[in-house]
Design an enzyme around this catalytic site. Structure first.
Site, short mmCIF file in Angstrom:
data_model
loop_
_atom_site.label_atom_id
_atom_site.label_comp_id
_atom_site.label_asym_id
_atom_site.label_seq_id
_atom_site.Cartn_x
_atom_site.Cartn_y
_atom_site.Cartn_z
N LYS A 102 0.88 -1.02 -0.30
CA LYS A 102 0.23 -0.03 0.08
C LYS A 102 0.87 0.90 0.10
CE LYS A 102 -3.36 2.51 0.59
NZ LYS A 102 -4.58 2.39 2.40
N ASN A 149 0.10 10.11 -3.86
CA ASN A 149 -0.43 11.24 -3.72
C ASN A 149 0.48 12.37 -3.45
OD1 ASN A 149 -2.25 9.07 -2.50
ND2 ASN A 149 -2.25 9.65 -0.64
#
Length: 298
Positions: free
Chosen positions: A179, A187
């Site tokens: 992840k 991001n």
């Protein structure tokens, strides 16, 4: 099972709704107003144009014995939560945070609690103090940290729902790094460039820089299958092409981002192993500058 959800954000409300369908759930919030609203009206969930509701309790402190605590606050809010958890009796605690900055804290955290860590693959947006929009179905994936016994949370699997699966993974490190590599690539770049996720794939210059970030992160995390990891980054980018990343939203709304939890963790690991990370250093400094600028009064 008595479950406490620490944090009343999007993930906290999402977990509170689904878990309260089969368990006794209490949402522990920082603000009295939110706790009072949940206590009186429960939690509402919006999905596919429909509204659902579930009863659950709420409080501003951890004042009863829980079988499980699920910590859903953001990474930078954990420092105010750790002291609260140190004052309660031994229990099971599951940490659901973006990034891996908390891993360094957990390794040095000497408590009797059984610790578990996990990731959230759902899309969720908080609409109010008591309502959450379930924008994308994914899964909660978790693993035992250090010496914790996974069978203590077996009851979570007994009421698995197709729209809210809870999946056990044997090894926490690949679970979290899988992840993390996605978050690190998407991001910060979208927050810096002020673009939606999909533009990282369609703009050659953005894609090239994302690949450089990916390669540095892979080297630091010692990922074994880089080809598979890169395909996952591209797949997530494509599947969420019309989304604004949580870090971009935080920058736009003037909130503290999770850059320390994501890129900060990678930079600390790089220093520990004597590795260069020039592109990650650039991203970290850039987002920190954006955080400072959003707090200025013009």
């Amino acid at each position: 099972m008595k479950i406490g959800i620490i944090g009343g954000g999007s993930v906290g409300l999402l977990c509170a709704y689904y878990l309260s369908l089969h368990h006794e759930v209490t949402v522990v919030t920082r603000r009295k107003e939110q706790a009072a609203a949940i206590q009186s009206g429960g939690v509402r969930l919006y999905k596919g144009g429909k509204e659902f509701s579930a009863d659950c309790s709420a409080d501003t402190s951890i004042n009863i014995d829980f079988d499980l605590l699920v910590v859903t606050v953001k990474q930078h809010q954990l420092q105010s939560v750790f002291p609260l958890l140190e004052r309660i009796g031994k229990t099971n605690i599951l940490f659901l945070q973006n990034g891996m900055g908390h891993i360094h804290n957990l390794k040095d955290w000497h408590v009797e609690h059984s610790i578990y860590v996990g990731i959230v693959e759902h899309g969720a947006v908080r609409k109010s103090d008591t309502a959450v929009d379930h924008t994308g179905v994914g899964a909660i994936k978790w693993s035992a940290f250090d010496d914790a016994k996974p069978d203590r949370l077996n009851i979570l699997h007994q009421h698995n729902r197709s729209e809210f699966p809870i999946l056990y993974e044997r090894d926490w490190y690949p679970l979290l790094t899988g992840k993390l590599i996605v978050n690190a690539c998407i991001n910060p770049l979208t927050a810096l460039l002020q673009v939606k996720n999909g533009e990282l794939l369609t703009t050659p210059a953005y894609l090239a820089f994302m690949k450089l970030v990916f390669q540095e992160a892979c080297r630091i995390l010692r990922l074994e299958n880089e080809t598979e990891a890169w395909e996952r980054v591209r797949t997530v980018c494509g599947q969420t092409k019309d989304n604004r990343s949580s870090m971009l939203v935080d920058v736009i709304e003037g909130r503290q981002t999770e850059i320390d939890a994501i890129i900060g963790y990678l930079l600390k690991e790089a220093r520990l192993h004597g590795l260069d990370a020039v592109h990650l250093e650039f991203l970290y400094g850039s987002i920190k500058a954006l955080e400072r600028n959003t707090n200025k009064v013009f």
